[in-house]
Design a protein around this motif. Sequence first.
Motif, PDB file in Angstrom:
ATOM      1  N   LEU A   1     -13.839  -6.037  -1.137  1.00  0.00           N
ATOM      2  CA  LEU A   1     -14.116  -5.082  -2.212  1.00  0.00           C
ATOM      3  C   LEU A   1     -12.844  -4.407  -2.708  1.00  0.00           C
ATOM      4  N   GLY A   2     -11.701  -4.716  -2.071  1.00  0.00           N
ATOM      5  CA  GLY A   2     -10.424  -4.197  -2.540  1.00  0.00           C
ATOM      6  C   GLY A   2      -9.779  -3.138  -1.672  1.00  0.00           C
ATOM      7  N   ILE A   3     -10.407  -2.739  -0.599  1.00  0.00           N
ATOM      8  CA  ILE A   3      -9.796  -1.756   0.302  1.00  0.00           C
ATOM      9  C   ILE A   3      -8.675  -2.448   1.067  1.00  0.00           C
ATOM     10  N   THR A   4      -7.529  -1.789   1.168  1.00  0.00           N
ATOM     11  CA  THR A   4      -6.388  -2.384   1.857  1.00  0.00           C
ATOM     12  C   THR A   4      -5.731  -1.447   2.871  1.00  0.00           C
ATOM     13  N   ARG A   5      -5.953  -0.161   2.757  1.00  0.00           N
ATOM     14  CA  ARG A   5      -5.205   0.788   3.587  1.00  0.00           C
ATOM     15  C   ARG A   5      -6.036   1.340   4.731  1.00  0.00           C
ATOM     16  N   PHE A   6      -5.339   1.577   5.842  1.00  0.00           N
ATOM     17  CA  PHE A   6      -5.965   2.031   7.081  1.00  0.00           C
ATOM     18  C   PHE A   6      -6.883   3.225   6.833  1.00  0.00           C
TER      19      PHE A   6
ATOM     20  N   LEU B   1      -6.415 -11.558   7.774  1.00  0.00           N
ATOM     21  CA  LEU B   1      -5.735 -10.502   7.025  1.00  0.00           C
ATOM     22  C   LEU B   1      -4.230 -10.651   7.211  1.00  0.00           C
ATOM     23  N   GLU B   2      -3.496 -10.202   6.216  1.00  0.00           N
ATOM     24  CA  GLU B   2      -2.042 -10.142   6.311  1.00  0.00           C
ATOM     25  C   GLU B   2      -1.646  -8.673   6.257  1.00  0.00           C
ATOM     26  N   ARG B   3      -0.758  -8.270   7.169  1.00  0.00           N
ATOM     27  CA  ARG B   3      -0.264  -6.892   7.213  1.00  0.00           C
ATOM     28  C   ARG B   3       1.013  -6.820   6.388  1.00  0.00           C
ATOM     29  N   ARG B   4       1.008  -5.967   5.347  1.00  0.00           N
ATOM     30  CA  ARG B   4       2.165  -5.835   4.458  1.00  0.00           C
ATOM     31  C   ARG B   4       2.621  -4.376   4.417  1.00  0.00           C
ATOM     32  N   ARG B   5       3.926  -4.201   4.541  1.00  0.00           N
ATOM     33  CA  ARG B   5       4.489  -2.855   4.450  1.00  0.00           C
ATOM     34  C   ARG B   5       4.526  -2.424   2.986  1.00  0.00           C
ATOM     35  N   TYR B   6       4.003  -1.224   2.701  1.00  0.00           N
ATOM     36  CA  TYR B   6       4.041  -0.714   1.336  1.00  0.00           C
ATOM     37  C   TYR B   6       4.842   0.577   1.226  1.00  0.00           C
ATOM     38  N   ASN B   7       5.295   1.131   2.370  1.00  0.00           N
ATOM     39  CA  ASN B   7       6.096   2.347   2.357  1.00  0.00           C
ATOM     40  C   ASN B   7       7.057   2.309   3.538  1.00  0.00           C
ATOM     41  N   ASP B   8       8.317   2.697   3.294  1.00  0.00           N
ATOM     42  CA  ASP B   8       9.300   2.663   4.366  1.00  0.00           C
ATOM     43  C   ASP B   8       9.365   3.960   5.172  1.00  0.00           C
ATOM     44  N   LYS B   9       9.285   5.107   4.499  1.00  0.00           N
ATOM     45  CA  LYS B   9       9.409   6.393   5.195  1.00  0.00           C
ATOM     46  C   LYS B   9       8.253   7.281   4.815  1.00  0.00           C
TER      47      LYS B   9
END
Length: 175
Positions: A34-39, A66-74
């Motif tokens: 449904l488009g949810i991606t974030r914890f 699922l693939e885990r992708r980084r979307y924020n560094d800090k």
Amino acid sequence: MQRTSFSDARCPIARSLERVGEWWSILILRDASLGITRFDDFQASLGIAPNMLTRRLRALTESGLLERRRYNDKPPRYEYVLTPRGRDFRPVMVALLAWGNRHFAVEGPAMQLIDEVTGEAVEPVMVDAKTGELIDRARHRMQAGPAADERIRARVETYLHQRAQQRAASTPSAQ
């Protein structure tokens, strides 16, 4: 109690259950589709404990759904996106949706599959991709495949024997 692992089973259903057979996993895959991606969004949608969500996301990632992708560094933040294998699970969810609506939604469907062209609700069915024929019990049967072990062959033989007996019992005898 220790859970049985099906990872080495020959049966494709058992192997599939090893990856998605826990209800949180299927609900996470539903939400991902449904488009949810974030914890935090998964947690809010499901009302799941953070430690359980972490375990399920890790298992789904390790299984290649699922693939885990980084979307924020800090601070480091990740999103979880369906892989092609995860997207291939959609027909299973659609089948569960139709089955649940047909048998357990006494108040009516809370979720439906909609044709985006017509806007109409659709009733999903399973068909043979080669012939377009509707899959049904009268015409189609399960059979042991080339990689089946003896347990699968015995299970299928029992099923085929019972099916033959049922057919014989329901066929009017010639007079």
